[in-house]
Design an enzyme around this catalytic site. Structure first.
Site, PDB file in Angstrom:
ATOM      1  N   LYS A  69       0.031   3.932  -8.342  1.00  0.00           N
ATOM      2  CA  LYS A  69       0.123   5.303  -8.866  1.00  0.00           C
ATOM      3  C   LYS A  69       1.448   5.519  -9.610  1.00  0.00           C
ATOM      4  CE  LYS A  69       1.846   9.595  -8.145  1.00  0.00           C
ATOM      5  NZ  LYS A  69       1.338  10.877  -7.716  1.00  0.00           N
ATOM      6  N   LYS A  77       2.347   1.977  -5.122  1.00  0.00           N
ATOM      7  CA  LYS A  77       3.028   1.428  -6.314  1.00  0.00           C
ATOM      8  C   LYS A  77       2.172   1.594  -7.566  1.00  0.00           C
ATOM      9  CE  LYS A  77       3.275  -2.499  -4.247  1.00  0.00           C
ATOM     10  NZ  LYS A  77       2.842  -2.078  -2.904  1.00  0.00           N
ATOM     11  N   ALA A  84      -4.423  -8.417  -2.948  1.00  0.00           N
ATOM     12  CA  ALA A  84      -4.146  -7.028  -2.585  1.00  0.00           C
ATOM     13  C   ALA A  84      -4.548  -6.181  -3.775  1.00  0.00           C
ATOM     14  CB  ALA A  84      -2.673  -6.839  -2.267  1.00  0.00           C
ATOM     15  N   ASP A 103       0.814  -1.220   0.000  1.00  0.00           N
ATOM     16  CA  ASP A 103       0.000   0.000   0.000  1.00  0.00           C
ATOM     17  C   ASP A 103       0.848   1.270   0.000  1.00  0.00           C
ATOM     18  OD1 ASP A 103      -2.200  -1.722   0.271  1.00  0.00           O
ATOM     19  OD2 ASP A 103      -2.003  -1.684   2.450  1.00  0.00           O
ATOM     20  N   LEU A 133       3.165  12.212   0.805  1.00  0.00           N
ATOM     21  CA  LEU A 133       3.756  13.207   1.699  1.00  0.00           C
ATOM     22  C   LEU A 133       2.757  14.319   2.025  1.00  0.00           C
ATOM     23  CD1 LEU A 133       6.365  14.037   3.130  1.00  0.00           C
ATOM     24  CD2 LEU A 133       6.999  15.298   1.083  1.00  0.00           C
ATOM     25  N   THR A 142      -6.297 -12.845   3.595  1.00  0.00           N
ATOM     26  CA  THR A 142      -7.427 -12.180   2.942  1.00  0.00           C
ATOM     27  C   THR A 142      -8.389 -13.228   2.357  1.00  0.00           C
ATOM     28  OG1 THR A 142      -6.222 -12.065   0.869  1.00  0.00           O
ATOM     29  CG2 THR A 142      -6.072 -10.137   2.315  1.00  0.00           C
ATOM     30  N   ARG A 170     -10.556  -3.339   4.699  1.00  0.00           N
ATOM     31  CA  ARG A 170     -10.162  -3.379   6.114  1.00  0.00           C
ATOM     32  C   ARG A 170      -9.442  -2.086   6.499  1.00  0.00           C
ATOM     33  NH1 ARG A 170      -7.098  -9.137   7.083  1.00  0.00           N
ATOM     34  NH2 ARG A 170      -5.948  -8.530   5.231  1.00  0.00           N
ATOM     35  N   PRO A 171      -9.720  -1.526   7.707  1.00  0.00           N
ATOM     36  CA  PRO A 171      -8.947  -0.349   8.128  1.00  0.00           C
ATOM     37  C   PRO A 171      -7.489  -0.754   8.274  1.00  0.00           C
ATOM     38  CG  PRO A 171     -10.545  -0.983   9.834  1.00  0.00           C
ATOM     39  CD  PRO A 171     -10.692  -1.958   8.712  1.00  0.00           C
ATOM     40  N   HIS A 186      -4.224  -2.251  -6.034  1.00  0.00           N
ATOM     41  CA  HIS A 186      -3.602  -0.956  -6.274  1.00  0.00           C
ATOM     42  C   HIS A 186      -4.716   0.018  -6.578  1.00  0.00           C
ATOM     43  CE1 HIS A 186       0.259  -2.817  -6.650  1.00  0.00           C
ATOM     44  NE2 HIS A 186      -0.119  -3.546  -7.669  1.00  0.00           N
TER      45      HIS A 186
HETATM   46  P1  GDP Z   1      -0.281   0.114  -3.828  1.00  0.00           P
HETATM   47  O1  GDP Z   1      -0.869  -1.225  -3.610  1.00  0.00           O
HETATM   48  O2  GDP Z   1       1.157   0.196  -3.415  1.00  0.00           O
HETATM   49  O3  GDP Z   1      -0.502   0.627  -5.207  1.00  0.00           O
HETATM   50  O4  GDP Z   1      -1.023   1.134  -2.843  1.00  0.00           O
HETATM   51  P2  GDP Z   1      -2.598   1.377  -2.629  1.00  0.00           P
HETATM   52  O5  GDP Z   1      -3.232   1.704  -3.892  1.00  0.00           O
HETATM   53  O6  GDP Z   1      -3.169   0.269  -1.830  1.00  0.00           O
HETATM   54  O7  GDP Z   1      -2.566   2.611  -1.629  1.00  0.00           O
HETATM   55  C1  GDP Z   1      -2.067   3.834  -1.950  1.00  0.00           C
HETATM   56  C2  GDP Z   1      -3.177   4.877  -1.782  1.00  0.00           C
HETATM   57  O8  GDP Z   1      -2.612   6.147  -1.723  1.00  0.00           O
HETATM   58  C3  GDP Z   1      -4.162   4.921  -2.942  1.00  0.00           C
HETATM   59  O9  GDP Z   1      -5.417   5.306  -2.468  1.00  0.00           O
HETATM   60  C4  GDP Z   1      -3.563   6.002  -3.848  1.00  0.00           C
HETATM   61  O10 GDP Z   1      -4.521   6.652  -4.676  1.00  0.00           O
HETATM   62  C5  GDP Z   1      -3.044   6.947  -2.823  1.00  0.00           C
HETATM   63  N1  GDP Z   1      -1.867   7.713  -3.195  1.00  0.00           N
HETATM   64  C6  GDP Z   1      -0.759   7.329  -3.899  1.00  0.00           C
HETATM   65  N2  GDP Z   1       0.150   8.320  -3.902  1.00  0.00           N
HETATM   66  C7  GDP Z   1      -0.390   9.346  -3.190  1.00  0.00           C
HETATM   67  C8  GDP Z   1       0.091  10.634  -2.802  1.00  0.00           C
HETATM   68  O11 GDP Z   1       1.203  11.045  -3.097  1.00  0.00           O
HETATM   69  N3  GDP Z   1      -0.759  11.391  -2.049  1.00  0.00           N
HETATM   70  C9  GDP Z   1      -1.995  10.975  -1.657  1.00  0.00           C
HETATM   71  N4  GDP Z   1      -2.745  11.770  -0.904  1.00  0.00           N
HETATM   72  N5  GDP Z   1      -2.456   9.746  -1.984  1.00  0.00           N
HETATM   73  C10 GDP Z   1      -1.662   8.960  -2.732  1.00  0.00           C
END
Ligand code: GDP
Length: 431
Positions: free
Chosen positions: A17, A15, A38, A12, A333, A127, A304-305, A40
């Site tokens: 993004k 990745k 999991a 989470d 950040l 999960t 899940r929280p 994204h």
């Molecule tokens: P991943 O599995 O590593 O891709 O991560 P997730 O998608 O589970 O969680 C990352 C969350 O943070 C998602 O809701 C993204 O939209 C959000 N996110 C990613 N980069 C940023 C950021 O720089 N700022 C903010 N506020 N949210 C972000």
């Protein structure tokens, strides 16, 4: 040229993004491990999407999206996911699935549930997507490869053989209904018809792509601390989350992986059980959870929280080291702008001794965080494009962490969108 995008922490990290963003300049994006357990989250001009199986390049016309042999492939979920994006006006992506990929069977999902029930309070916090039973069968050599769906004789014999084994456990350990081989065979016929249009000899495809100088992204799931060898065993996932495994889970020469973008979140979050040294609780945690990510820190697949904590230099430095980070993408950040002071975990106290090397699980359970507080910047940083325009305290936070983890932070993500990114020259680059 192959680039990997992997997580330094518990998953989470954002990745999806970073992959969606980097896929703008890539030809191929490959998932090389894990399954639909999991997710994204990706925000772009089509909307907000939670992907579980599809690689995060599916939103571009020019990208070929590949499910590598290392993935636990749940065929109905993949097909549903393709439909869920095309239903929302995303053009049909070009998708290839490795003929060596193995299939998550309906009984893997049941065994996952039954085992969690049996373990009760001692469960691993699975999960329940069938991932651990899937990988157990893969290494016990009773898994089903996609290619086997097209060999009717083999399929029939193997279905019967596997049912014999599974039914002993179902009957005597779990006291649950047994599997009928004929019914399982019918399910596999359906799976065969669903997956047929996508099946490909992926390593041969990638070999040719490399000869043509294509750019290939390897997209990891979860992060270093969930790796079965180097993570917080046994509270880990069942396939390697490390960039090195990308070579195996996609079918590429390891020396082709030239860039390893290790995604590291500006604070910590984790799902599931396991030691989490910098964890915070109560109102402090609730506020960070509510403000975190994009709309709160809740699992993209499970809802899940997430457990919350301060940035952990010990865990993240280790996370980057095991990935072999060439670049760190420091994400989310912008969320920390509300804090007057930001605690950072700079060491662990274990039995009265301070350590900065991430320890094995038994020692980790005893570790207490050594926190240092940095001043906050108390403002919104979204929309900023140049590193120098970030508030001084914000730059100090980044540079403090970069020094502690020892790997170059070359990208700073200050929002969930594709364009919310600040590139930065690091004095540590070229390490
Ligand atoms: P991943 O599995 O590593 O891709 O991560 P997730 O998608 O589970 O969680 C990352 C969350 O943070 C998602 O809701 C993204 O939209 C959000 N996110 C990613 N980069 C940023 C950021 O720089 N700022 C903010 N506020 N949210 C972000």
């Amino acid at each position: 040229m192959v680039k990997a995008i992997v997580g330094a922490n518990w998953g989470d990290e954002g990745k999806g993004k970073i992959t969606d963003m980097m896929a703008g300049e890539a030809d191929i994006v490959i998932r090389f491990q894990g399954g639909a357990n999991a997710g994204h989250t990706i925000v772009n001009h089509y909307g907000k999407f939670a992907l579980h199986t599809l690689p995060s390049g599916v939103f571009y016309d020019h990208v070929t999206s590949i499910i590598g042999n290392g993935v636990a492939l749940n065929i109905p979920i993949l097909i549903e996911e393709i439909k869920s994006i095309t239903d929302r006006n995303v053009p049909m992506p070009k998708i290839l699935v490795s003929d060596r990929c193995q299939i998550v069977m309906p009984y893997h999902i049941l065994f996952d549930q039954y085992e969690e029930e049996r373990l009760g309070g001692k469960s691993f916090g699975s999960t329940k997507s069938g991932i651990a039973p899937f990988y157990s069968d893969k290494y016990a050599k009773i898994g089903f490869q996609v290619s086997e769906l097209f060999d009717e004789e083999l399929l029939k014999e193997k279905t019967e053989r596997v049912c014999d084994t599974k039914n002993v456990i179902l009957e005597h350990l779990y006291h649950k209904p047994v599997i009928q081989p004929a019914e399982l065979l019918r399910t596999l016929h359906r799976y065969r018809d669903m997956i047929e249009p996508y099946v490909c000899d992926v390593s041969a495809y990638l070999y040719r792509a490399l000869k043509e100088n294509k750019t290939i992204l390897l997209e990891g799931q979860l992060g270093t601390l969930k790796d079965p060898d180097h993570g917080i065993y046994p509270m880990v996932t069942s396939s390697s989350t490390l960039a090195a495994y990308g070579a195996i889970g996609a079918g590429l020469p390891p020396y082709e992986i030239r860039q390893i973008v290790t995604v590291c979140k500006a604070y910590s979050s984790a799902v599931g059980a396991g030691a989490f040294v910098s964890e915070i609780f109560g109102e402090e945690a609730e506020e960070l959870r509510r403000r975190g990510g994009d709309g709160g820190e809740y699992g993209a697949t499970t809802g899940r929280p997430r457990r919350m904590g301060w940035f952990d230099c010990v865990a993240s430095g280790y996370g980057c080291r095991l990935q072999g980070a060439t670049d760190v993408a420091f994400t989310v950040l912008d969320v920390l702008g509300y804090l007057d002071e930001i605690p950072v975990c700079v060491g662990y106290e274990i039995d009265g001794e301070i350590v900065t090397d991430f320890p094995v699980t038994a020692k980790l359970e005893k570790a207490k965080p050594v926190l240092e507080k940095l001043p906050g910047w108390k403002c919104e940083i979204r929309g900023i494009k140049n590193y120098d325009e970030l508030p001084e305290n914000c730059r100090n936070y980044i540079e403090f962490i970069e020094k502690r983890i020892g790997y170059p932070i070359t990208m700073v993500s200050n929002g969930p969108g594709r364009d919310d990114i600040i590139y930065r020259k690091s004095s540590l680059s070229g390490k």
